[in-house]
Scaffold this active site. Structure first.
Site, PDB file in Angstrom:
ATOM      1  N   GLU A  60      25.426  55.095  65.202  1.00  0.00           N
ATOM      2  CA  GLU A  60      24.914  55.557  66.490  1.00  0.00           C
ATOM      3  C   GLU A  60      23.448  55.970  66.391  1.00  0.00           C
ATOM      4  O   GLU A  60      22.633  55.648  67.266  1.00  0.00           O
ATOM      5  CB  GLU A  60      25.744  56.750  66.993  1.00  0.00           C
ATOM      6  CG  GLU A  60      27.214  56.429  67.265  1.00  0.00           C
ATOM      7  CD  GLU A  60      28.095  56.728  66.077  1.00  0.00           C
ATOM      8  OE1 GLU A  60      29.224  57.198  66.291  1.00  0.00           O
ATOM      9  OE2 GLU A  60      27.661  56.497  64.913  1.00  0.00           O
ATOM     10  N   ALA A 163      51.374  42.880  36.116  1.00  0.00           N
ATOM     11  CA  ALA A 163      51.111  41.602  35.439  1.00  0.00           C
ATOM     12  C   ALA A 163      52.446  41.109  34.910  1.00  0.00           C
ATOM     13  O   ALA A 163      53.037  41.715  34.013  1.00  0.00           O
ATOM     14  CB  ALA A 163      50.112  41.785  34.302  1.00  0.00           C
ATOM     15  N   ALA A 171      57.582  42.508  30.239  1.00  0.00           N
ATOM     16  CA  ALA A 171      57.689  42.582  28.777  1.00  0.00           C
ATOM     17  C   ALA A 171      58.890  41.744  28.337  1.00  0.00           C
ATOM     18  O   ALA A 171      59.857  41.581  29.082  1.00  0.00           O
ATOM     19  CB  ALA A 171      57.847  44.018  28.308  1.00  0.00           C
ATOM     20  N   THR A 205      54.647  54.623  29.197  1.00  0.00           N
ATOM     21  CA  THR A 205      53.688  53.551  28.946  1.00  0.00           C
ATOM     22  C   THR A 205      52.636  53.986  27.929  1.00  0.00           C
ATOM     23  O   THR A 205      52.231  53.212  27.059  1.00  0.00           O
ATOM     24  CB  THR A 205      52.997  53.130  30.264  1.00  0.00           C
ATOM     25  OG1 THR A 205      53.965  52.544  31.126  1.00  0.00           O
ATOM     26  CG2 THR A 205      51.881  52.137  30.018  1.00  0.00           C
ATOM     27  N   LEU A 213      42.867  52.663  29.177  1.00  0.00           N
ATOM     28  CA  LEU A 213      42.755  52.808  30.636  1.00  0.00           C
ATOM     29  C   LEU A 213      41.312  53.017  31.101  1.00  0.00           C
ATOM     30  O   LEU A 213      41.024  53.927  31.883  1.00  0.00           O
ATOM     31  CB  LEU A 213      43.635  53.969  31.141  1.00  0.00           C
ATOM     32  CG  LEU A 213      45.136  53.843  30.888  1.00  0.00           C
ATOM     33  CD1 LEU A 213      45.859  55.062  31.445  1.00  0.00           C
ATOM     34  CD2 LEU A 213      45.699  52.565  31.480  1.00  0.00           C
TER      35      LEU A 213
END
Length: 342
Positions: A60, A163, A171, A205, A213
């Site tokens: 604006e 994945a 796995a 994990t 990571l």
């Protein structure tokens, strides 16, 4: 339909033009994409403006500066309700009032508690206001689907990254999972890490794979927060606790509690990297907003499923999304899927 009064053909055309301008505007994250079109009293174009990014003039203000004194008595057409908030820039509501704008049309209401209420402020100042506009809701909301969802639900946007093989295994039966996908797919995975504020995994994990990571691309300029979820104690010498990035261990099994803590810390996007039990917890509580599903042309026939059992037994109960894009990465494919498409 719009509140207060219907839109003229020139206003509707200008609103659609504003949406197009916002679509083509640069990335403004973490701010929303916004565009503004100013029309004179005859519906003739005076000026346009788009927000360029954090700390810069809002759409604006850009349009008002371009129009100068001609903005007095004009109609401002905006893709998002003008903000009523002073941050790095002043409130757009006050800028519109000071410029003498006679009417404001906005496509989508601002759900951000800190900036909402702009329409009411404008009306109190004697400006005619129309919005939100139902006819353009889908396109206007698509401009800022993540930002709007975060503001409306007051929690981070969650992307579940998977994945897997063609048959959905992450796995093999012996526990091996490196590497299901190839190097080009893994590069895309690092790009995903670079887009978010945090990466989350479960303690299982971390213990099984010892991941670092981090975004390991050469061009990475920052590292997302590493978040470990679960009550299992972890050794301090694991890779996730090195000095490559900050790490937060949230000792909880409740996804709602986890996201609340992250939101309170300023985290607005989370990449959920697994494993299956953690994915299950977020899917079960309907807290996955987007899927980044990497598929490799491999078939195992047995092994660990990408997502643990969700307890859904019919197709009607399936988690269903809208395919946004398909990206080939070597022999692998990335499916980007929006789960908040309704």
């Amino acid at each position: 339909m719009a509140e207060d009064s219907a839109l003229s053909p020139s206003e509707m055309s200008a609103l659609r033009r504003a949406i197009e301008l916002a679509q083509d505007s640069p990335d403004t994250s973490p701010n929303p994409k916004v565009a503004c079109v100013l029309l004179d009293s005859d519906g003739i174009l005076l000026a346009t403006g788009v927000h360029q990014g954090p700390g810069q003039d809002h759409a604006e203000v850009v349009a008002l500066k371009q129009a100068g004194n001609e903005a007095k008595g004009a109609t401002a057409i905006v893709t998002l309700e003008p903000c009523n908030h002073t941050g790095r820039t002043g409130p757009c509501t006050q800028a519109l009032i000071d410029a003498g704008v006679a009417r404001v049309v906005f496509a989508v209401r601002d759900p951000n508690p800190e900036a909402a209420g702009g329409a009411e402020v404008l009306r109190e100042a004697g400006i005619e206001v129309a919005g939100p506009v139902e006819e353009v809701q889908a396109d206007a909301r698509a401009l800022n689907r993540e930002w709007l969802h975060i503001a409306e639900h007051q929690r981070p946007w969650v992307i579940a990254k998977v994945a897997s093989t063609l048959d959905g295994k992450v796995a093999a039966s012996d526990g091996t999972s490196k590497w299901i996908t190839g190097i080009q797919a893994r590069e895309l995975g690092h790009e995903l890490r670079g887009r978010v504020d945090a990466i989350a995994v479960g303690t299982g994990t971390v213990k099984a794979d010892n991941p670092q990571l981090t975004d390991r691309r050469d061009e990475a300029t920052r590292q997302p927060l590493r978040v470990v979820i679960g009550k299992t104690a972890l050794d301090s010498d694991l890779a996730v606790f090195d000095d490559a990035a900050e790490t937060l261990h949230i000792e909880s099994h409740d996804p709602v509690e986890v996201l609340q803590e992250l939101f309170d810390r300023g985290i607005r996007s989370v990449l959920l990297e697994g494993g299956p039990t953690l994915q299950q917890a977020f899917f079960t509580t309907d807290l996955v907003d987007e899927l980044a599903w990497f598929t490799s042309p491999k078939v195992l026939g047995s092994g660990r499923d990408a997502v643990a059992d969700l307890g859904r037994t019919t197709l009607k109960e399936a988690v269903e999304g809208k395919l946004m894009s398909v990206t080939q990465a070597g022999d692998d494919v990335l499916l980007s899927i929006d789960l908040r498409h309704n």
